[in-house]
Design an enzyme around this catalytic site. Structure first.
Site, PDB file in Angstrom:
ATOM      1  N   ASP A 127      38.266  33.878  35.345  1.00  0.00           N
ATOM      2  CA  ASP A 127      38.803  32.629  35.902  1.00  0.00           C
ATOM      3  C   ASP A 127      38.229  32.249  37.261  1.00  0.00           C
ATOM      4  O   ASP A 127      38.353  31.105  37.687  1.00  0.00           O
ATOM      5  CB  ASP A 127      40.333  32.728  36.016  1.00  0.00           C
ATOM      6  CG  ASP A 127      40.803  33.846  36.946  1.00  0.00           C
ATOM      7  OD1 ASP A 127      39.946  34.564  37.504  1.00  0.00           O
ATOM      8  OD2 ASP A 127      42.026  34.006  37.123  1.00  0.00           O
ATOM      9  N   HIS A 128      37.589  33.176  37.959  1.00  0.00           N
ATOM     10  CA  HIS A 128      37.199  32.927  39.345  1.00  0.00           C
ATOM     11  C   HIS A 128      35.783  32.363  39.520  1.00  0.00           C
ATOM     12  O   HIS A 128      35.474  31.831  40.586  1.00  0.00           O
ATOM     13  CB  HIS A 128      37.298  34.227  40.153  1.00  0.00           C
ATOM     14  CG  HIS A 128      38.626  34.450  40.800  1.00  0.00           C
ATOM     15  ND1 HIS A 128      39.797  34.477  40.085  1.00  0.00           N
ATOM     16  CD2 HIS A 128      38.980  34.641  42.103  1.00  0.00           C
ATOM     17  CE1 HIS A 128      40.811  34.692  40.917  1.00  0.00           C
ATOM     18  NE2 HIS A 128      40.339  34.787  42.135  1.00  0.00           N
ATOM     19  N   ASP A 192      44.641  40.841  42.173  1.00  0.00           N
ATOM     20  CA  ASP A 192      44.650  39.510  42.767  1.00  0.00           C
ATOM     21  C   ASP A 192      45.972  39.363  43.494  1.00  0.00           C
ATOM     22  O   ASP A 192      47.019  39.798  43.001  1.00  0.00           O
ATOM     23  CB  ASP A 192      44.497  38.425  41.700  1.00  0.00           C
ATOM     24  CG  ASP A 192      44.316  37.051  42.319  1.00  0.00           C
ATOM     25  OD1 ASP A 192      43.152  36.634  42.466  1.00  0.00           O
ATOM     26  OD2 ASP A 192      45.317  36.406  42.664  1.00  0.00           O
ATOM     27  N   ARG A 474      47.285  28.379  48.982  1.00  0.00           N
ATOM     28  CA  ARG A 474      46.659  28.716  50.265  1.00  0.00           C
ATOM     29  C   ARG A 474      45.922  27.508  50.811  1.00  0.00           C
ATOM     30  O   ARG A 474      45.303  26.746  50.071  1.00  0.00           O
ATOM     31  CB  ARG A 474      45.662  29.869  50.087  1.00  0.00           C
ATOM     32  CG  ARG A 474      46.372  31.137  49.715  1.00  0.00           C
ATOM     33  CD  ARG A 474      45.694  32.376  50.242  1.00  0.00           C
ATOM     34  NE  ARG A 474      46.664  33.461  50.152  1.00  0.00           N
ATOM     35  CZ  ARG A 474      46.456  34.599  49.530  1.00  0.00           C
ATOM     36  NH1 ARG A 474      45.316  34.851  48.961  1.00  0.00           N
ATOM     37  NH2 ARG A 474      47.400  35.509  49.492  1.00  0.00           N
ATOM     38  N   SER A 669      44.065  37.158  50.408  1.00  0.00           N
ATOM     39  CA  SER A 669      43.698  37.663  49.098  1.00  0.00           C
ATOM     40  C   SER A 669      43.594  39.184  49.083  1.00  0.00           C
ATOM     41  O   SER A 669      43.360  39.821  50.100  1.00  0.00           O
ATOM     42  CB  SER A 669      42.356  37.045  48.690  1.00  0.00           C
ATOM     43  OG  SER A 669      41.994  37.456  47.414  1.00  0.00           O
ATOM     44  N   ARG A 671      41.292  40.954  47.956  1.00  0.00           N
ATOM     45  CA  ARG A 671      39.916  41.435  47.708  1.00  0.00           C
ATOM     46  C   ARG A 671      39.554  42.681  48.489  1.00  0.00           C
ATOM     47  O   ARG A 671      39.616  42.728  49.707  1.00  0.00           O
ATOM     48  CB  ARG A 671      38.916  40.302  47.963  1.00  0.00           C
ATOM     49  CG  ARG A 671      38.758  39.860  49.380  1.00  0.00           C
ATOM     50  CD  ARG A 671      37.963  38.589  49.446  1.00  0.00           C
ATOM     51  NE  ARG A 671      38.679  37.516  48.776  1.00  0.00           N
ATOM     52  CZ  ARG A 671      38.691  36.251  49.197  1.00  0.00           C
ATOM     53  NH1 ARG A 671      38.028  35.918  50.266  1.00  0.00           N
ATOM     54  NH2 ARG A 671      39.355  35.327  48.547  1.00  0.00           N
TER      55      ARG A 671
END
Length: 780
Positions: A127-128, A192, A474, A669, A671
């Site tokens: 999806d990213h 995520d 965000r 996030s 990440r």
């Protein structure tokens, strides 16, 4: 497939349950295609019940809902020390989910572990990496071409190691989890930060870094600091223009971006029943913006309806049977309580530049004029993982149709991001897509798109001051379009639609009038929409790949020449000595999110190549020495350069370094690249006033030392040309502070106390060089 309700097992209809609908025709079809949808995950409510009873007797007190689900997944409920906010829990989550940007590094780490297959049901969701440019169909085709190497890697790695693969176009990870994998009482971790979306279905879903996911996939108990519990008591009823989004926009304004750190936010009270299941998911999703570990709602009839509509009626029936497990105990205690009367709650809009700057919609126009924020709305964007449900789209359509009936279209550009292929197909079938298109909307791919910076925006130039309004979560500086002058505001899809039609922030749909082309003045009526489609959801195209029963003979190819994928080399072990004379790479001033540390947008394509993506390390952070971005002094040469370039020069010369930061360092996030990059480029410690939860854990996983000033004002004592020695590592122990000896260039020194939150296991990670290194040690 069948439900073994007598043995009290809930069958989660594996990877791909979205095609198992409740109608007889669908059941027959499902029976035929059973090989694609074999059951893959069980939760034993009886075991959950047993664990909860063990803990309740030990603690001798009523439990909150989040405590029941979390403690119900303890690895050792008899002996686990439990103290909210202090002890570390060892947990056994039921499932792992990874989005494609973070899945690359997670799967590369899992490959490095040497294990043959994942130990718990796991999925990858593409999806990213899909950039919004023209429209859904063309953008998806382009993404498949541009990212073919990455998609092939993820698909083949999933097949080899037993991980389900949701292909590009299937939708946003959190929407697919809600439609298929979340259910009351489950514990799921996802790579995520908006994984908490699943709390709308009574699940404990927690965002983590890829290294944490590897632990769970490897069958190792997962560690989580025992969360505090913030109770949000809802009374009254949502109505009119007020939406579920307004609940979390208001809560974000109360708690701020770090007010939920270390806590689970648990909603309860009579007001809960006025919120749809997908509305509850919206609220939980954006709980990430207050730093919360996760958020959760108690099981109720709205969740039951959603489960039944998404083909999981048997789970709903069993949830009814065990409903006492899925609600808080009477008399349970919260660490903090917020009360919100939904009767009095007004539509909100938060921003710009931070998701906790809350304004009632009625006042944002005046605030904009006072602060010099552009009033003209250039683009309105609805959808995202936060607000892309059938109900969300329906409420936006309700507003759009009123404008169309009067001959009006959007003054602003308008984009629509469906959350999943199922939502896209259903809103197309039910005529929603046509109305949104007629009012001026462009339907984008079922993907994250502009919400995470995957937006090839052409209507303005970088540096142009402008305003956009989104239903995303965000709105950090430059997050959506890489333009630091874009003022981004977050609100509900229906308010976005109204503001896109009006073309200005200075419009309150509750009181203000629009002018039709014929000169008629009219007021928009409050939106209304079905919570769920009257007919079954249309599942759309089949976009799911189930892993084979045995993938051991399959190969996962990573080309040594690839600039997108790179197999990992293990980090070096701790030398056994204190860290002496570390250079200060950068002293960061002010807000430093994971977007500042490891930017997304165009850098997403390098998420599987550690060396290449390290070229974005801290390029968005403000250097306290000169208030510049990506301009720091190289203390070996005396020249100024970019942060990654200086770090590489230090590393090449055998010089280790430390970064110094401000409050809530690493918010945003999940990440883990924000932790991998400083480790890869020679960093040894990150010293700050305070950390965001996920980032602190990610740093520990990679063998770095996340440390906090015992006295926050000591931040001011650090100068850019200092050398810092970190002492006390030979006796490194939980709860025992370390010491920093700071040598200034004038020959003077300061000795500072540094706190840490390492436990015994995490100290072993540090000594081994990383959590992955420690995992390998334990296999031998």
């Amino acid at each position: 497939w069948r439900m073994y309700s007598l043995s009290v097992f809930v069958l989660v209809l594996g990877h791909g349950a979205r095609r198992l609908h409740v109608s007889a025709a669908y059941r027959a079809k499902a029976q035929v295609s059973m090989s694609r949808f074999e059951p893959t995950s069980f939760i034993n409510y009886e075991k959950l019940h047993s664990n909860v009873n063990i803990v309740r007797k030990r603690l001798n007190r009523p439990l909150t809902l989040s405590e029941k689900i979390v403690y119900g997944h303890l690895d050792d409920p008899h002996n686990q020390e439990i103290d909210r906010g202090r002890t570390y829990l060892r947990l056994r989550p039921d499932r792992v989910a990874m989005q494609d940007a973070t899945a690359q590094m997670a799967m590369l780490q899992f490959i490095s572990s040497g294990l043959p297959k994942v130990a718990v049901p796991s999925t990858i969701h593409c999806d990213h990496l899909i950039e919004a440019q023209i429209g859904g169909v063309k953008d998806l085709a382009r993404a498949k071409e541009v990212n073919q190497e990455v998609y092939n890697f993820l698909s083949s790695a999933g097949a080899k190691y037993g991980v389900g693969f949701w292909k590009p176009g299937s939708g946003i990870i959190h929407q697919i989890i809600l439609e298929n994998y979340a259910y009351p009482g489950v514990m799921l971790i996802g790579t995520d930060s908006h994984t908490p979306n699943g709390g709308g279905l009574g699940s404990i879903c927690i965002g983590v870094g890829g290294a944490d996911a590897v632990d769970v996939m490897a069958g190792i108990p997962w560690e989580l600091k025992c969360p505090k519990v913030i109770g949000v008591k809802l009374t009254g009823t949502l109505s009119g223009w007020t939406s579920p989004k307004d609940v979390i926009l208001k809560v974000a304004g109360i708690l701020t971006v770090k007010g939920g750190t270390g806590a689970i936010v648990e909603y309860h009270g009579p007001g809960v029943d006025s919120i749809s299941c997908t509305g509850m998911a919206t609220i939980c999703n954006m709980g990430a913006e207050i730093g919360a570990t996760t958020s959760v709602f108690p099981y109720n009839h709205r969740m039951r309806t959603y489960l039944e509509k998404t083909g999981r009626g048997e789970i709903a029936a069993l949830s009814d049977e065990y409903s006492d497990l899925l609600v808080p105990d009477e008399g349970c205690e919260y660490d903090q309580i917020i009360e919100l009367n939904l009767d009095e709650l007004k539509p909100h809009i938060n921003g710009p530049f931070t998701p906790d700057l809350a304004h009632p919609v009625s006042k944002v126009g005046a605030e904009a004029e006072k602060n010099g924020w552009p009033l003209e709305v250039k683009v309105g964007l609805i959808g995202s993982c936060t607000n892309s449900s059938y109900e969300d789209m329906g409420r936006a359509v309700s507003v759009a149709k009123q404008a169309l009936d009067k001959g009006l279209k959007c003054k602003a550009q308008f984009t629509v991001t469906p959350g999943s292929e199922q939502i896209r197909a259903t809103i197309e079938r039910d005529g929603y897509s046509k109305i949104l298109g007629d009012v001026g909307g462009v339907v984008l791919a079922n993907a994250c798109g502009p919400c995470i910076g995957q937006w090839d925006r052409r209507d303005i130039k970088k540096g142009d001051k402008n305003t956009i309004v989104t239903s995303f979560n965000r709105n950090f500086t430059a997050r959506n379009d890489a333009n630091p002058a874009t003022h981004a505001f977050v609100t509900s899809p229906e308010i976005v639609t109204a503001l896109a039609i009006a073309g200005t922030l200075n419009f309150n749909p509750e009181t203000d009038y629009l002018t039709a082309p014929n000169g008629e003045k009219f007021k928009l009526q409050p939106p209304s929409a079905d919570e769920l489609p009257k007919r079954d959801f249309d599942p759309g195209q089949d976009t799911y790949q189930h892993p084979p029963a045995d993938g051991t003979s399959l190969r996962v190819d990573v080309s040594p020449q690839s600039n997108r994928l790179q197999l990992l080399e293990p980090f070096d072990k701790w030398s056994g000595n204190d860290l002496e004379d570390l250079l200060v790479l950068i002293k960061v001033k002010g807000k430093c999110t994971t977007d500042h540390i490891s930017a997304a947008g165009p850098w997403l394509k390098f998420r599987g190549h550690l060396d290449n993506i390290s070229n974005n390390m801290l390029i968005g952070a403000v250097n306290s020495e000169n208030d510049a971005i990506n301009k720091i002094k190289n203390h070996l040469t005396g020249e100024y350069g970019g942060v990654p370039d200086v770090a590489r020069h230090y590393k090449a010369n055998g010089v280790s370094w430390v970064a110094v930061g401000d409050d809530n360092y690493g918010e945003g996030s999940s990440r883990e690249h924000a932790a991998l990059e400083p480790r890869h480029l020679g960093g040894r410690a990150i010293i700050v006033k305070s950390f965001a939860r996920i980032h602190e854990t990610n740093l520990k996983k990679q063998g770095l030392l996340p440390l906090t000033f015992a006295n926050p004002s000591d931040y001011d004592k650090i100068l850019p040309d200092d050398k810092i020695s970190i002492r006390g590592l030979k006796t490194f122990a939980p709860g025992k502070p370390l010491t920093a000896v700071v040598k200034h260039s004038d020959g003077s020194e300061d000795t500072l106390e540094l706190n840490h939150t390492f436990n015994e296991t995490q100290i072993e990670w540090f000594k081994a060089g990383s959590a992955l290194n420690r995992m390998k040690e334990l296999q031998h």
